[in-house]
Design a protein around this motif. Structure first.
Motif, PDB file in Angstrom:
ATOM      1  N   THR A   7       0.848  -1.187   0.000  1.00  0.00           N
ATOM      2  CA  THR A   7       0.000   0.000   0.000  1.00  0.00           C
ATOM      3  C   THR A   7       0.884   1.238   0.000  1.00  0.00           C
ATOM      4  O   THR A   7       1.912   1.284   0.675  1.00  0.00           O
ATOM      5  N   ARG A   8       0.442   2.224  -0.751  1.00  0.00           N
ATOM      6  CA  ARG A   8       1.172   3.494  -0.835  1.00  0.00           C
ATOM      7  C   ARG A   8       0.185   4.631  -0.621  1.00  0.00           C
ATOM      8  O   ARG A   8      -0.925   4.598  -1.118  1.00  0.00           O
ATOM      9  N   ARG A   9       0.602   5.615   0.140  1.00  0.00           N
ATOM     10  CA  ARG A   9      -0.213   6.812   0.349  1.00  0.00           C
ATOM     11  C   ARG A   9       0.370   7.922  -0.510  1.00  0.00           C
ATOM     12  O   ARG A   9       1.584   8.076  -0.603  1.00  0.00           O
ATOM     13  N   ASN A  10      -0.504   8.703  -1.132  1.00  0.00           N
ATOM     14  CA  ASN A  10      -0.030   9.756  -2.025  1.00  0.00           C
ATOM     15  C   ASN A  10       0.407  11.019  -1.292  1.00  0.00           C
ATOM     16  O   ASN A  10       1.073  11.856  -1.875  1.00  0.00           O
ATOM     17  N   ARG A  11       0.035  11.158  -0.026  1.00  0.00           N
ATOM     18  CA  ARG A  11       0.522  12.293   0.738  1.00  0.00           C
ATOM     19  C   ARG A  11       1.769  11.846   1.486  1.00  0.00           C
ATOM     20  O   ARG A  11       1.709  11.296   2.571  1.00  0.00           O
ATOM     21  N   ASN A  12       2.909  12.108   0.884  1.00  0.00           N
ATOM     22  CA  ASN A  12       4.157  11.766   1.543  1.00  0.00           C
ATOM     23  C   ASN A  12       5.095  12.963   1.479  1.00  0.00           C
ATOM     24  O   ASN A  12       4.937  13.841   0.625  1.00  0.00           O
ATOM     25  N   PRO A  13       6.074  13.016   2.362  1.00  0.00           N
ATOM     26  CA  PRO A  13       6.963  14.176   2.413  1.00  0.00           C
ATOM     27  C   PRO A  13       7.711  14.421   1.107  1.00  0.00           C
ATOM     28  O   PRO A  13       7.925  15.573   0.720  1.00  0.00           O
ATOM     29  N   ARG A  14       8.066  13.378   0.404  1.00  0.00           N
ATOM     30  CA  ARG A  14       8.810  13.537  -0.853  1.00  0.00           C
ATOM     31  C   ARG A  14       7.999  14.341  -1.865  1.00  0.00           C
ATOM     32  O   ARG A  14       8.517  15.278  -2.482  1.00  0.00           O
ATOM     33  N   THR A  15       6.731  14.006  -2.027  1.00  0.00           N
ATOM     34  CA  THR A  15       5.880  14.717  -2.979  1.00  0.00           C
ATOM     35  C   THR A  15       5.698  16.170  -2.568  1.00  0.00           C
ATOM     36  O   THR A  15       5.755  17.076  -3.413  1.00  0.00           O
ATOM     37  N   VAL A  16       5.494  16.404  -1.291  1.00  0.00           N
ATOM     38  CA  VAL A  16       5.308  17.771  -0.802  1.00  0.00           C
ATOM     39  C   VAL A  16       6.572  18.596  -1.037  1.00  0.00           C
ATOM     40  O   VAL A  16       6.499  19.746  -1.504  1.00  0.00           O
ATOM     41  N   PHE A  17       7.737  18.033  -0.765  1.00  0.00           N
ATOM     42  CA  PHE A  17       8.996  18.765  -0.984  1.00  0.00           C
ATOM     43  C   PHE A  17       9.238  19.032  -2.467  1.00  0.00           C
ATOM     44  O   PHE A  17       9.741  20.106  -2.831  1.00  0.00           O
ATOM     45  N   ILE A  18       8.877  18.116  -3.316  1.00  0.00           N
ATOM     46  CA  ILE A  18       9.026  18.342  -4.757  1.00  0.00           C
ATOM     47  C   ILE A  18       8.122  19.480  -5.211  1.00  0.00           C
ATOM     48  O   ILE A  18       8.544  20.352  -5.980  1.00  0.00           O
ATOM     49  N   LEU A  19       6.887  19.486  -4.732  1.00  0.00           N
ATOM     50  CA  LEU A  19       5.977  20.572  -5.090  1.00  0.00           C
ATOM     51  C   LEU A  19       6.484  21.919  -4.592  1.00  0.00           C
ATOM     52  O   LEU A  19       6.433  22.921  -5.320  1.00  0.00           O
ATOM     53  N   ILE A  20       6.986  21.955  -3.375  1.00  0.00           N
ATOM     54  CA  ILE A  20       7.546  23.201  -2.834  1.00  0.00           C
ATOM     55  C   ILE A  20       8.726  23.657  -3.683  1.00  0.00           C
ATOM     56  O   ILE A  20       8.861  24.842  -4.008  1.00  0.00           O
ATOM     57  N   GLY A  21       9.575  22.714  -4.068  1.00  0.00           N
ATOM     58  CA  GLY A  21      10.728  23.051  -4.906  1.00  0.00           C
ATOM     59  C   GLY A  21      10.331  23.594  -6.272  1.00  0.00           C
ATOM     60  O   GLY A  21      10.925  24.566  -6.770  1.00  0.00           O
ATOM     61  N   PRO A  49      -2.269  17.572 -10.867  1.00  0.00           N
ATOM     62  CA  PRO A  49      -2.565  16.200 -10.427  1.00  0.00           C
ATOM     63  C   PRO A  49      -1.858  15.825  -9.119  1.00  0.00           C
ATOM     64  O   PRO A  49      -2.429  15.151  -8.267  1.00  0.00           O
ATOM     65  N   ALA A  50      -0.619  16.272  -8.960  1.00  0.00           N
ATOM     66  CA  ALA A  50       0.107  15.969  -7.719  1.00  0.00           C
ATOM     67  C   ALA A  50      -0.525  16.686  -6.531  1.00  0.00           C
ATOM     68  O   ALA A  50      -0.632  16.114  -5.435  1.00  0.00           O
ATOM     69  N   ILE A  51      -0.953  17.919  -6.737  1.00  0.00           N
ATOM     70  CA  ILE A  51      -1.614  18.653  -5.653  1.00  0.00           C
ATOM     71  C   ILE A  51      -2.926  17.963  -5.281  1.00  0.00           C
ATOM     72  O   ILE A  51      -3.253  17.824  -4.101  1.00  0.00           O
ATOM     73  N   TRP A  52      -3.671  17.514  -6.271  1.00  0.00           N
ATOM     74  CA  TRP A  52      -4.924  16.794  -6.028  1.00  0.00           C
ATOM     75  C   TRP A  52      -4.666  15.551  -5.180  1.00  0.00           C
ATOM     76  O   TRP A  52      -5.391  15.278  -4.220  1.00  0.00           O
ATOM     77  N   ASP A  53      -3.627  14.787  -5.524  1.00  0.00           N
ATOM     78  CA  ASP A  53      -3.299  13.578  -4.761  1.00  0.00           C
ATOM     79  C   ASP A  53      -2.905  13.907  -3.332  1.00  0.00           C
ATOM     80  O   ASP A  53      -3.299  13.212  -2.393  1.00  0.00           O
ATOM     81  N   VAL A  54      -2.133  14.954  -3.143  1.00  0.00           N
ATOM     82  CA  VAL A  54      -1.702  15.328  -1.791  1.00  0.00           C
ATOM     83  C   VAL A  54      -2.891  15.793  -0.958  1.00  0.00           C
ATOM     84  O   VAL A  54      -3.036  15.404   0.202  1.00  0.00           O
ATOM     85  N   LEU A  55      -3.757  16.594  -1.541  1.00  0.00           N
ATOM     86  CA  LEU A  55      -4.902  17.105  -0.793  1.00  0.00           C
ATOM     87  C   LEU A  55      -5.897  16.007  -0.425  1.00  0.00           C
ATOM     88  O   LEU A  55      -6.457  16.012   0.662  1.00  0.00           O
ATOM     89  N   HIS A  56      -6.126  15.074  -1.323  1.00  0.00           N
ATOM     90  CA  HIS A  56      -7.095  14.016  -1.058  1.00  0.00           C
ATOM     91  C   HIS A  56      -6.482  12.799  -0.381  1.00  0.00           C
ATOM     92  O   HIS A  56      -7.212  11.929   0.081  1.00  0.00           O
ATOM     93  N   ASP A  57      -5.180  12.736  -0.327  1.00  0.00           N
ATOM     94  CA  ASP A  57      -4.448  11.644   0.337  1.00  0.00           C
ATOM     95  C   ASP A  57      -5.011  10.273  -0.050  1.00  0.00           C
ATOM     96  O   ASP A  57      -5.343   9.447   0.793  1.00  0.00           O
ATOM     97  N   SER A  58      -5.113  10.050  -1.339  1.00  0.00           N
ATOM     98  CA  SER A  58      -5.638   8.772  -1.812  1.00  0.00           C
ATOM     99  C   SER A  58      -4.612   7.662  -1.612  1.00  0.00           C
ATOM    100  O   SER A  58      -3.420   7.913  -1.478  1.00  0.00           O
ATOM    101  N   ASN A  59      -5.103   6.439  -1.597  1.00  0.00           N
ATOM    102  CA  ASN A  59      -4.253   5.265  -1.430  1.00  0.00           C
ATOM    103  C   ASN A  59      -4.177   4.501  -2.739  1.00  0.00           C
ATOM    104  O   ASN A  59      -5.078   4.570  -3.567  1.00  0.00           O
ATOM    105  N   ALA A  60      -3.118   3.743  -2.875  1.00  0.00           N
ATOM    106  CA  ALA A  60      -2.972   2.830  -4.005  1.00  0.00           C
ATOM    107  C   ALA A  60      -2.234   1.608  -3.482  1.00  0.00           C
ATOM    108  O   ALA A  60      -1.430   1.700  -2.563  1.00  0.00           O
TER     109      ALA A  60
END
Length: 142
Positions: A7-21, A49-60
């Motif tokens: 299982t993977r969660r789309n709200r992770n620190p790596r994605t947030v840091f990439i978006l900030i960068g 799309p990445a912001i949508w995933d972070v905000l909704h914190d969907s799982n895969a």
């Protein structure tokens, strides 16, 4: 055979840091180099799309047991009985990502969603331990 679950969660620190960068770089281009704001806004649209995933914190994820293979990504989900699967096909793309497809005994191909897959080497080990044949195709166009 034991059950394998990933299982993977789309709200992770790596994605947030990439978006900030990305947003910091676009803002720096506007401030330091007087870049055209509307062009930078167009570039920022690619991050929606990445912001949508972070905000909704969907799982895969994926679940592999002795009876079936189940996968899910957000609200999409699917499953197939393992008795229908002939082999697994791992395709290495030109960007070095690996796509996984199930090739059924009826010769139909089902591509698993990329976001629900574990690291490809780990998943290949699970599949081969379950007794399935794995075909690897490197840098194919299809």
């Amino acid at each position: 055979m034991t059950t394998y679950t990933f299982t993977r969660r789309n709200r992770n620190p790596r994605t947030v840091f990439i978006l900030i960068g990305i947003y910091a770089a676009l803002l720096a281009l506007i401030i330091l180099f007087d870049a055209v704001w509307w062009l930078m806004a167009l570039l920022a649209l690619t991050t929606l799309p990445a912001i949508w995933d972070v905000l909704h914190d969907s799982n895969a994820g994926i679940q592999f047991d002795q009876d079936a293979l189940r996968w899910f990504s957000g609200k999409r989900q699917g499953q197939i009985a393992l008795e229908e699967v002939d082999f697994f096909r791992f395709d290495t793309r030109w960007d070095f990502s690996v796509r996984v497809s199930l090739v059924l005994k009826s010769e139909k191909r089902i591509r698993l969603p990329d976001e629900s897959l574990p690291p490809h080497q780990e998943f290949e080990n699970v599949v081969t331990q379950a007794g399935f044949r794995v075909e690897r195709h490197h840098f194919s166009v299809f």
